[in-house]
Design a protein around this motif. Structure first.
Motif, PDB file in Angstrom:
ATOM      1  N   PRO A 269     -17.614   3.867 -12.610  1.00 37.21           N
ATOM      2  CA  PRO A 269     -16.352   4.584 -11.997  1.00 37.21           C
ATOM      3  C   PRO A 269     -16.768   4.922 -10.417  1.00 37.21           C
ATOM      4  CG  PRO A 269     -18.007   6.188 -13.314  1.00 37.21           C
ATOM      5  CD  PRO A 269     -18.434   4.781 -13.457  1.00 37.21           C
ATOM      6  N   ALA A 270     -15.295   4.924  -9.884  1.00 35.00           N
ATOM      7  CA  ALA A 270     -15.842   4.698  -8.496  1.00 35.00           C
ATOM      8  C   ALA A 270     -15.284   6.104  -7.617  1.00 35.00           C
ATOM      9  CB  ALA A 270     -14.573   3.673  -8.089  1.00 35.00           C
ATOM     10  N   ILE A 271     -15.948   6.432  -6.596  1.00 32.39           N
ATOM     11  CA  ILE A 271     -15.493   7.334  -5.497  1.00 32.39           C
ATOM     12  C   ILE A 271     -15.252   6.666  -4.181  1.00 32.39           C
ATOM     13  CG2 ILE A 271     -15.815   9.427  -4.459  1.00 32.39           C
ATOM     14  CD1 ILE A 271     -17.381  10.178  -7.084  1.00 32.39           C
ATOM     15  N   ASP A 272     -14.117   6.566  -3.658  1.00 29.69           N
ATOM     16  CA  ASP A 272     -14.224   6.085  -2.262  1.00 29.69           C
ATOM     17  C   ASP A 272     -14.033   7.269  -1.469  1.00 29.69           C
ATOM     18  OD1 ASP A 272     -14.031   3.648  -3.640  1.00 29.69           O
ATOM     19  OD2 ASP A 272     -12.068   3.205  -2.786  1.00 29.69           O
ATOM     20  N   MET A 273     -14.753   7.420  -0.250  1.00 33.17           N
ATOM     21  CA  MET A 273     -14.685   8.456   0.839  1.00 33.17           C
ATOM     22  C   MET A 273     -14.152   7.993   2.062  1.00 33.17           C
ATOM     23  SD  MET A 273     -16.345  10.634  -1.095  1.00 33.17           S
ATOM     24  CE  MET A 273     -16.308  12.163   0.083  1.00 33.17           C
TER      25      MET A 273
ATOM     26  N   GLY B 238     -21.133  -5.716 -15.054  1.00 32.37           N
ATOM     27  CA  GLY B 238     -20.753  -4.681 -14.860  1.00 32.37           C
ATOM     28  C   GLY B 238     -19.504  -4.442 -14.612  1.00 32.37           C
ATOM     29  N   ALA B 239     -18.482  -3.477 -14.693  1.00 35.52           N
ATOM     30  CA  ALA B 239     -17.326  -3.042 -14.200  1.00 35.52           C
ATOM     31  C   ALA B 239     -16.967  -1.755 -13.486  1.00 35.52           C
ATOM     32  CB  ALA B 239     -16.303  -3.478 -15.394  1.00 35.52           C
ATOM     33  N   ILE B 240     -16.454  -1.938 -12.222  1.00 35.55           N
ATOM     34  CA  ILE B 240     -16.048  -0.671 -11.379  1.00 35.55           C
ATOM     35  C   ILE B 240     -14.526  -0.210 -12.102  1.00 35.55           C
ATOM     36  CG2 ILE B 240     -15.289  -0.018  -9.260  1.00 35.55           C
ATOM     37  CD1 ILE B 240     -17.511  -2.009  -8.005  1.00 35.55           C
ATOM     38  N   ILE B 241     -14.565   1.066 -12.195  1.00 35.04           N
ATOM     39  CA  ILE B 241     -13.283   1.719 -12.906  1.00 35.04           C
ATOM     40  C   ILE B 241     -12.883   2.641 -11.653  1.00 35.04           C
ATOM     41  CG2 ILE B 241     -12.071   3.045 -14.524  1.00 35.04           C
ATOM     42  CD1 ILE B 241     -13.457   0.577 -15.767  1.00 35.04           C
ATOM     43  N   GLY B 242     -11.702   2.311 -11.031  1.00 32.70           N
ATOM     44  CA  GLY B 242     -11.113   2.829  -9.997  1.00 32.70           C
ATOM     45  C   GLY B 242     -10.126   3.686 -10.346  1.00 32.70           C
ATOM     46  N   LYS B 243      -8.645   3.144 -10.027  1.00 29.61           N
ATOM     47  CA  LYS B 243      -7.601   3.910 -10.013  1.00 29.61           C
ATOM     48  C   LYS B 243      -7.129   4.344 -11.393  1.00 29.61           C
ATOM     49  CE  LYS B 243      -2.624   3.873  -8.591  1.00 29.61           C
ATOM     50  NZ  LYS B 243      -1.629   3.265  -7.953  1.00 29.61           N
ATOM     51  N   ALA B 244      -7.753   3.176 -12.358  1.00 28.49           N
ATOM     52  CA  ALA B 244      -7.322   3.634 -13.928  1.00 28.49           C
ATOM     53  C   ALA B 244      -7.907   4.923 -14.214  1.00 28.49           C
ATOM     54  CB  ALA B 244      -7.973   2.582 -14.711  1.00 28.49           C
ATOM     55  N   TYR B 245      -9.145   5.265 -13.676  1.00 27.02           N
ATOM     56  CA  TYR B 245      -9.514   6.638 -14.253  1.00 27.02           C
ATOM     57  C   TYR B 245      -8.791   7.593 -13.596  1.00 27.02           C
ATOM     58  CZ  TYR B 245     -12.521  10.889 -14.193  1.00 27.02           C
ATOM     59  OH  TYR B 245     -12.872  12.316 -14.213  1.00 27.02           O
ATOM     60  N   TYR B 246      -8.329   7.674 -12.404  1.00 26.84           N
ATOM     61  CA  TYR B 246      -7.485   8.838 -11.703  1.00 26.84           C
ATOM     62  C   TYR B 246      -6.140   8.622 -12.099  1.00 26.84           C
ATOM     63  CZ  TYR B 246     -11.580   8.944  -8.748  1.00 26.84           C
ATOM     64  OH  TYR B 246     -13.034   9.177  -8.188  1.00 26.84           O
ATOM     65  N   ALA B 247      -5.504   7.676 -12.576  1.00 21.86           N
ATOM     66  CA  ALA B 247      -4.136   7.593 -12.967  1.00 21.86           C
ATOM     67  C   ALA B 247      -4.163   7.773 -14.292  1.00 21.86           C
ATOM     68  CB  ALA B 247      -3.717   6.125 -12.802  1.00 21.86           C
TER      69      ALA B 247
ATOM     70  N   CYS C 175     -12.964  12.913   2.143  1.00 21.55           N
ATOM     71  CA  CYS C 175     -12.071  13.271   0.827  1.00 21.55           C
ATOM     72  C   CYS C 175     -12.281  11.973   0.077  1.00 21.55           C
ATOM     73  CB  CYS C 175     -10.848  13.273   1.305  1.00 21.55           C
ATOM     74  SG  CYS C 175     -10.302  14.854   2.298  1.00 21.55           S
ATOM     75  N   CYS C 176     -12.047  12.478  -1.518  1.00 22.22           N
ATOM     76  CA  CYS C 176     -12.180  11.268  -2.391  1.00 22.22           C
ATOM     77  C   CYS C 176     -10.951  10.656  -2.415  1.00 22.22           C
ATOM     78  CB  CYS C 176     -12.352  11.896  -3.688  1.00 22.22           C
ATOM     79  SG  CYS C 176     -13.937  12.868  -3.749  1.00 22.22           S
ATOM     80  N   VAL C 177     -10.533   9.362  -2.094  1.00 20.03           N
ATOM     81  CA  VAL C 177      -9.338   8.861  -1.734  1.00 20.03           C
ATOM     82  C   VAL C 177      -9.170   7.119  -2.601  1.00 20.03           C
ATOM     83  CG1 VAL C 177      -9.037   9.649   0.444  1.00 20.03           C
ATOM     84  CG2 VAL C 177     -10.016   7.389   0.158  1.00 20.03           C
ATOM     85  N   ARG C 178      -8.109   6.926  -2.633  1.00 20.96           N
ATOM     86  CA  ARG C 178      -7.703   5.529  -3.247  1.00 20.96           C
ATOM     87  C   ARG C 178      -6.835   4.902  -2.323  1.00 20.96           C
ATOM     88  NH1 ARG C 178     -11.539   3.798  -5.809  1.00 20.96           N
ATOM     89  NH2 ARG C 178     -10.279   2.142  -6.785  1.00 20.96           N
ATOM     90  N   LEU C 179      -6.987   3.491  -2.125  1.00 19.40           N
ATOM     91  CA  LEU C 179      -5.944   2.687  -1.493  1.00 19.40           C
ATOM     92  C   LEU C 179      -5.428   1.506  -2.412  1.00 19.40           C
ATOM     93  CD1 LEU C 179      -8.369   1.758   1.374  1.00 19.40           C
ATOM     94  CD2 LEU C 179      -7.088   3.845   1.317  1.00 19.40           C
TER      95      LEU C 179
END
Length: 241
Positions: free
Chosen positions: A5-9, A216-225, A13-17
Motif C-alpha cells: 500500500p502506498a503513501i505519496d508525500m 509485488g503490487a502497489i496499492i494506491g488510490k484503490a485503498y483510499y477510494a 501531506c499524504c496525497v494522490r495524483l
C-alpha cells in the motif's frame, strides 16, 4: 505476492495524483504514520512511499514524516523520489529504508545504481521504471527520456538490479486496472522481481497479478477510494514477506 500500500508525500501531506499530474494533487490522509499503522493492521508487511517533492525538486522536506514510518510503523519501507546522488543513497540507506527506489537517476546516472548496489546489495536497491506509451519518463514523470522501457529494464538487469518497480503512468490513479500486457512483456525480457504499480483497483486485479507470478503490487488510490479492501487483498495475495 507481496502488497505494498502506498503513501505519496508532498509538502508534508499524504496525497494522490492522477497520471502523475501535479495539478491533480489532493490530500487523502492526515498522518503518514497513522496511515502506515492501518496498513499493518490489515496484514501488510510493506509500505511503498514516494517523496514527490524530492522527485520533482530534489528537496527532502518530507523526510521527517518518512523517518517516523521507518521507525515506528513496524512495516518495511520501500522509498522512492529524489534519490539522485551518492549522498542521497547513503542518507536513505542509513535511515533504515528496506528498499530504495532509484528512478530518474537510473536513466541519467546508471553508475549511481551500481554504487547503491555495491553499498547495500540487490535486496535493498530497486529501479523504478515509469513508462508512458512504451517510453521511460523522468523528473516526476514530466520528461520523456526517449528510452524504450523494455530495453532499459534489460540494461538495469545487466548491471545487477534484481527488483524493478514498473509504473504505467497512463493507469496511475485512474482505477482502470494494471497494464497486464506490458507486465507480461517485461516478464519475457527480464528475470527481475517485478512490482506492478498503477491501476490496481479490484480484488480480481490482485488475483490476476498473483497468478501471473508478479512479485509485488502497489496499492494506491484503490485503498483510499475504497474500491479494494486491503485485508482481503492480503489474504488473496498470500504470505507477506
Amino acid at each position: 505476492m507481496i502488497l505494498l500500500p502506498a503513501i505519496d508525500m508532498k509538502d508534508g501531506c499524504c496525497v494522490r495524483l492522477k497520471k502523475g499530474d501535479f495539478a491533480t494533487v489532493h490530500q487523502v490522509a492526515n498522518s503518514a504514520l497513522e496511515t502506515a499503522k492501518r496498513f499493518a493492521d490489515a496484514g501488510a508487511s510493506w509500505v511503498h512511499m514516494v517523496d514527490l517533492d524530492g522527485a520533482r525538486d530534489g528537496i527532502r522536506q518530507n523526510f521527517p514524516f518518512i523517518y517516523e514510518v521507518i521507525q515506528d510503523s513496524g512495516l518495511q519501507v520501500e522509498l522512492g523520489g529524489g534519490i539522485k546522488n551518492e549522498l542521497d543513497v547513503i542518507t536513505v540507506g542509513g535511515a533504515g529504508v528496506s528498499r530504495m527506489v532509484i528512478g530518474s537517476a537510473a536513466v541519467s546516472r546508471p553508475d549511481l545504481v551500481a554504487y547503491a548496489l555495491e553499498q547495500y546489495g540487490a535486496d535493498r536497491v530497486s529501479v523504478g521504471i515509469d513508462c508512458l506509451n512504451g517510453s521511460v519518463r523522468t523528473s516526476g514523470w514530466e520528461q520523456d527520456s526517449g528510452l524504450d522501457c523494455l530495453e532499459f529494464a534489460a540494461h538495469m538487469e545487466q548491471i545487477g538490479v534484481r527488483t524493478i518497480i514498473f509504473t504505467d503512468i497512463a493507469a496511475d490513479g485512474m482505477l482502470s486496472g494494471p497494464s497486464y500486457r506490458q507486465l507480461d512483456a517485461l516478464q519475457k525480457v527480464v528475470s527481475c522481481k517485478l512490482v506492478a504499480s498503477g491501476g490496481v483497483t479490484t480484488l480480481d486485479d490482485v488475483k490476476r497479478l498473483r497468478d501471473m507470478g508478479i512479485y509485488g503490487a502497489i496499492i494506491g488510490k484503490a485503498y483510499y477510494a475504497g474500491t479494494l479492501d486491503l485485508a482481503q487483498a492480503v489474504r488473496e495475495a498470500g504470505p507477506q514477506e
